[in-house]
Scaffold this motif. Sequence first.
Motif, PDB file in Angstrom:
ATOM      1  N   LEU A  33       0.828  -1.209   0.000  1.00 60.47           N
ATOM      2  CA  LEU A  33       0.000   0.000   0.000  1.00 60.47           C
ATOM      3  C   LEU A  33       0.861   1.256   0.000  1.00 60.47           C
ATOM      4  CD1 LEU A  33      -2.925  -0.733   2.504  1.00 60.47           C
ATOM      5  CD2 LEU A  33      -2.910  -0.949   0.019  1.00 60.47           C
ATOM      6  N   MET A  34       1.913   1.253   0.803  1.00 60.44           N
ATOM      7  CA  MET A  34       2.771   2.434   0.881  1.00 60.44           C
ATOM      8  C   MET A  34       3.549   2.663  -0.415  1.00 60.44           C
ATOM      9  SD  MET A  34       2.309   4.078   3.671  1.00 60.44           S
ATOM     10  CE  MET A  34       0.693   3.873   2.968  1.00 60.44           C
ATOM     11  N   LEU A  35       3.997   1.577  -1.026  1.00 60.76           N
ATOM     12  CA  LEU A  35       4.664   1.718  -2.326  1.00 60.76           C
ATOM     13  C   LEU A  35       3.704   2.288  -3.358  1.00 60.76           C
ATOM     14  CD1 LEU A  35       6.807  -1.533  -2.588  1.00 60.76           C
ATOM     15  CD2 LEU A  35       7.645   0.828  -2.587  1.00 60.76           C
ATOM     16  N   GLY A  36       2.489   1.760  -3.382  1.00 60.75           N
ATOM     17  CA  GLY A  36       1.488   2.255  -4.322  1.00 60.75           C
ATOM     18  C   GLY A  36       1.150   3.712  -4.090  1.00 60.75           C
ATOM     19  N   ALA A  37       0.951   4.085  -2.827  1.00 59.72           N
ATOM     20  CA  ALA A  37       0.616   5.474  -2.504  1.00 59.72           C
ATOM     21  C   ALA A  37       1.753   6.413  -2.889  1.00 59.72           C
ATOM     22  CB  ALA A  37       0.309   5.607  -1.006  1.00 59.72           C
ATOM     23  N   THR A  38       2.966   5.980  -2.616  1.00 63.01           N
ATOM     24  CA  THR A  38       4.118   6.826  -2.928  1.00 63.01           C
ATOM     25  C   THR A  38       4.268   7.003  -4.433  1.00 63.01           C
ATOM     26  OG1 THR A  38       5.260   6.122  -0.913  1.00 63.01           O
ATOM     27  CG2 THR A  38       6.613   7.091  -2.645  1.00 63.01           C
ATOM     28  N   LEU A  39       4.229   5.912  -5.164  1.00 67.23           N
ATOM     29  CA  LEU A  39       4.466   5.974  -6.608  1.00 67.23           C
ATOM     30  C   LEU A  39       3.309   6.604  -7.378  1.00 67.23           C
ATOM     31  CD1 LEU A  39       6.154   2.491  -7.113  1.00 67.23           C
ATOM     32  CD2 LEU A  39       7.276   4.735  -6.964  1.00 67.23           C
ATOM     33  N   PHE A  52       9.416  14.993  -1.543  1.00 67.55           N
ATOM     34  CA  PHE A  52       9.583  14.368  -0.233  1.00 67.55           C
ATOM     35  C   PHE A  52       8.810  15.103   0.856  1.00 67.55           C
ATOM     36  CE2 PHE A  52      11.956  13.347   3.690  1.00 67.55           C
ATOM     37  CZ  PHE A  52      11.865  11.968   3.650  1.00 67.55           C
ATOM     38  N   LEU A  53       8.875  16.434   0.861  1.00 66.49           N
ATOM     39  CA  LEU A  53       8.220  17.219   1.905  1.00 66.49           C
ATOM     40  C   LEU A  53       6.916  17.864   1.463  1.00 66.49           C
ATOM     41  CD1 LEU A  53      11.337  18.936   3.508  1.00 66.49           C
ATOM     42  CD2 LEU A  53      10.053  16.971   4.363  1.00 66.49           C
ATOM     43  N   GLY A 101      -0.059  19.886  -0.961  1.00 66.70           N
ATOM     44  CA  GLY A 101      -0.333  18.559  -0.415  1.00 66.70           C
ATOM     45  C   GLY A 101       0.896  18.018   0.274  1.00 66.70           C
ATOM     46  N   ALA A 102       0.687  16.994   1.073  1.00 67.99           N
ATOM     47  CA  ALA A 102       1.778  16.378   1.821  1.00 67.99           C
ATOM     48  C   ALA A 102       2.706  15.628   0.876  1.00 67.99           C
ATOM     49  CB  ALA A 102       1.222  15.429   2.871  1.00 67.99           C
ATOM     50  N   GLY A 103       3.940  15.525   1.275  1.00 72.95           N
ATOM     51  CA  GLY A 103       4.920  14.756   0.521  1.00 72.95           C
ATOM     52  C   GLY A 103       4.873  13.297   0.923  1.00 72.95           C
TER      53      GLY A 103
END
Length: 139
Positions: free
Chosen positions: A78-84, A92-93, A98-100
């Motif tokens: 999930l985190m990989l998907g959300a990040t990519l 990053f920041l 919106g949030a990084g």
Amino acid sequence: MKNVEIGALILRVVLGVTFFIHGLVKFQGGIENTVGWFASIGLPGGLAYAVAIVELVGGLALIIGLGSRVISALLAVLMLGATLKVKLAMGFLGNGQGAGYELDVALLAMAVFIIINGSKLLAVDQRFGKRQKSVAESV
């Protein structure tokens, strides 16, 4: 008791609480809002239900120590998907709108730690594991 196990317990519980709350908020705020947002970024709206359930149930499972490695692997995906898919373009920041992806990376790192090392201290899995061993030994 080893310091690594205490650290793993802290990471497991904090990761679990964080995801449990994220999943809960998705349902409390009206899951249809999340479904619509998923659709707006080109993802199937129904995927929002799967993500929210993994966060909610997976978070609770981590808190009690049930299937920690498997749940952590799901959360890492999930985190990989959300990040990519969502956060990478924001930096990053963040970009002021919106949030990084800094929180996503931190949660991913916590999940990967648990995948690699496990977390046995105060885990329900350990209770089941000990029972199975004693039953096997008595046979």
